[in-house]
Design an enzyme around this catalytic site. Structure first.
Site, PDB file in Angstrom:
ATOM      1  N   HIS A   1    -116.658  37.671  30.736  1.00  0.00           N
ATOM      2  CA  HIS A   1    -116.370  36.808  31.623  1.00  0.00           C
ATOM      3  C   HIS A   1    -115.790  35.445  31.536  1.00  0.00           C
ATOM      4  O   HIS A   1    -115.949  34.421  31.988  1.00  0.00           O
ATOM      5  CB  HIS A   1    -117.786  36.606  32.536  1.00  0.00           C
ATOM      6  CG  HIS A   1    -118.271  37.741  33.066  1.00  0.00           C
ATOM      7  ND1 HIS A   1    -118.034  38.520  34.075  1.00  0.00           N
ATOM      8  CD2 HIS A   1    -119.218  38.657  32.483  1.00  0.00           C
ATOM      9  CE1 HIS A   1    -118.834  39.477  34.189  1.00  0.00           C
ATOM     10  NE2 HIS A   1    -119.718  39.739  33.175  1.00  0.00           N
TER      11      HIS A   1
ATOM     12  N   SER B   1     -91.547  23.002  22.698  1.00  0.00           N
ATOM     13  CA  SER B   1     -91.320  22.156  23.969  1.00  0.00           C
ATOM     14  C   SER B   1     -90.094  21.214  23.626  1.00  0.00           C
ATOM     15  O   SER B   1     -89.686  20.850  22.660  1.00  0.00           O
ATOM     16  CB  SER B   1     -92.619  21.241  24.237  1.00  0.00           C
ATOM     17  OG  SER B   1     -92.240  20.318  25.233  1.00  0.00           O
TER      18      SER B   1
ATOM     19  N   LYS C   1     -95.263  20.554  19.439  1.00  0.00           N
ATOM     20  CA  LYS C   1     -96.016  21.527  20.309  1.00  0.00           C
ATOM     21  C   LYS C   1     -95.485  22.988  20.017  1.00  0.00           C
ATOM     22  O   LYS C   1     -94.262  23.216  19.723  1.00  0.00           O
ATOM     23  CB  LYS C   1     -96.042  21.311  21.632  1.00  0.00           C
ATOM     24  CG  LYS C   1     -96.801  22.336  22.591  1.00  0.00           C
ATOM     25  CD  LYS C   1     -96.492  21.949  24.061  1.00  0.00           C
ATOM     26  CE  LYS C   1     -97.546  22.476  25.086  1.00  0.00           C
ATOM     27  NZ  LYS C   1     -97.354  24.086  25.238  1.00  0.00           N
TER      28      LYS C   1
ATOM     29  N   GLU D   1     -95.943  36.081  24.471  1.00  0.00           N
ATOM     30  CA  GLU D   1     -95.605  35.665  25.863  1.00  0.00           C
ATOM     31  C   GLU D   1     -94.239  36.820  26.314  1.00  0.00           C
ATOM     32  O   GLU D   1     -94.216  37.332  27.406  1.00  0.00           O
ATOM     33  CB  GLU D   1     -94.792  34.430  26.133  1.00  0.00           C
ATOM     34  CG  GLU D   1     -96.056  33.212  25.961  1.00  0.00           C
ATOM     35  CD  GLU D   1     -95.488  31.878  26.016  1.00  0.00           C
ATOM     36  OE1 GLU D   1     -94.183  31.814  26.345  1.00  0.00           O
ATOM     37  OE2 GLU D   1     -96.363  31.013  25.983  1.00  0.00           O
TER      38      GLU D   1
END
Length: 470
Positions: free
Chosen positions: A190, A320, A326, A333
């Site tokens: 969870h 980025s 970053k 993805e």
């Protein structure tokens, strides 16, 4: 404006058509080009190759049966070999969204091979010394050629692309499962802290997902191996020698190195495409597995300072255009996005496969296109995911250990020793006071130092124990 010499005149049953002078295709293909300016998407390498394989095998079978003379069969085979090799891919311009039987693509193949074969005989393109219907399409119909090419292309894509790619991913995950086997971390259910688990155990789960996916994909071979060729228009085999289907299937098997056979029922093979729906369902399931794994690895590598940070991801590219330093999980993805496209393709395949009407399913081109796109994307995504992401992952062992030490879920191991109620009290106190479970259980005197060390050993919690065993 183009000069007249840029075109030649070809004929079909509807009359004359102007065709580009340097094109191998003929009148029927040109009509399809003009009738279907819909998506700008034409069939890719796998399907065009399969059309060449089917036409070559058909010529060989008809030659053996005495239905094509040796010379004509020889030039058809040679021209088909060029199609198989990819030498004429630019000669297949017909849009995927066309007549539902794929007649335009079948005639495209017939015309290209006939005109190239005529050229090989020393004749002019368009002379019809090798006829697209009477010779190249002898004993065939679009209604059996296209589903045959669909199965040939799909099973080749599965066996030669997808299965090897999934093998690569499975091996990469297996390697990481071994590498991370001694890294104890906090389990999560969870998305909340749960009892300890080894990072290697999580990767063993991922490896098993891919391994089971390989089994699912392997299971589709049996039905994709059935070929409709020989059924002609409605499955009765009108105008086809009774030995043609089996003989052609043998030649297709020899050409591809993949085992094919005549369909159990030509009526089923042309009127319904349940095999394509079943097979794509396996691809959709595999895509879901890859999506789950990619999502998990993104979460485990989140941070690097303010996320879970249990994995260190590879620096594949700057993440980025505005935030210096970053790094994003770009490869994972891409895998996520492939999953979404495969799910969309599956909707098209399952819907199209269910739309057979009486003696013919009229969604053959879109079934073939979507299946082959899914197989290609999954193959490429699996390879890239394995080599450029999974293989480069590193474990943040120190951080994993720190998180385990702070986890309230360690209190679960107290249940057999002090009971659920006291264990729950320990967990709540640890959270409220910002202490570890071990600190609280010692303060309350529920266990001795030695007992606490034994009961709260995170490594031991990652293995099954026999309760009550001394």
């Amino acid at each position: 404006m183009a000069d007249d010499e840029d075109y030649r005149t070809e004929r079909d049953s509807l009359g004359e058509m102007q065709v580009p002078a340097d094109a191998y295709w003929g009148a029927q293909t040109q009509r399809a080009v003009e009738n279907f300016p819909i998506s700008g998407i034409s069939f890719g390498r796998r399907f065009v190759r399969a059309l060449g394989v089917v036409k070559k095998a058909s010529a060989q079978a008809n030659r053996d049966l005495g239905l094509l003379d040796e010379e004509t069969a020889a030039v058809i085979v040679e021209a088909a070999d060029e199609v198989i090799a990819g030498e004429h891919d630019d000669q297949f311009p017909v849009d995927v969204f066309q007549t539902g039987s794929g007649t335009s693509s079948n005639m495209n193949a017939n015309e290209v091979i006939a005109n190239r074969a005529a050229e090989l005989k020393g004749a002019e393109i368009g002379d019809r010394v090798v006829h697209p219907n009477d010779h190249v399409n002898y004993g065939q119909s679009s209604n059996d050629v296209i589903p045959t090419a669909m199965h040939v292309a799909s099973l080749e894509a599965v066996e030669k692309d997808l299965i090897p790619a999934l093998d690569t991913l499975r091996d990469a995950l297996d390697s990481k499962a071994d590498e991370f086997d001694d890294v104890v971390k906090t389990g999560r259910t969870h998305l909340q802290d749960a009892t300890p688990i080894r990072l290697g155990q999580e990767f063993d789960g991922y490896r098993t997902q891919v391994e089971k996916g390989l089994v699912r994909v392997d299971n589709v071979r049996e039905h994709l191996a059935e070929l409709a060729l020989g059924g002609t228009a409605v499955g009765t085999g009108l105008n086809t020698h009774p030995d043609f289907p089996g003989l052609a299937a043998e030649y297709i098997t020899k050409e591809t190195g993949v085992q094919f056979r005549e369909a159990d029922s030509h009526f089923e093979a042309q009127a319904a495409h349940d095999a394509m729906s079943e097979a794509h369902g396996a691809l959709r399931t595999v895509a879901g597995s890859l999506n789950k794994i990619a999502n998990d690895l993104r979460l485990l590598a989140s941070g690097p300072r303010n996320g879970l940070g249990e994995l260190e991801q590879p620096e594949n590219q700057p993440g980025s255009s505005i935030m210096p330093g970053k790094i994003n999980p770009v490869v994972a993805e891409a895998v996520n996005q492939v999953h979404k496209q495969v799910v969309g393709n599956d909707a098209a395949v399952s819907a199209g496969a269910a739309e057979g009407q009486i003696d013919l399913n009229l969604y053959k081109p879109v079934l073939a296109h979507n299946f082959l796109q899914s197989a290609e994307m999954l193959s490429n995504a699996s390879e890239v995911f394995a080599r450029r992401f999974v293989a480069k992952l590193e474990a943040n062992e120190e951080h994993c250990a720190e998180q385990v030490e702070q986890s309230m879920a360690l209190a679960t191991a107290l249940n057999p020793a002090i009971g659920y109620d006291k264990a729950s009290e320990v967990a709540k106190t640890a959270l409220k006071e910002g202490k570890t479970v071990k600190e609280v259980v010692l303060e309350k005197g529920y266990l001795s130092e030695e007992e606490a060390e034994d009961v709260l050993d995170p490594v031991a919690m990652t293995e099954r124990v026999i309760l009550g065993d001394d």
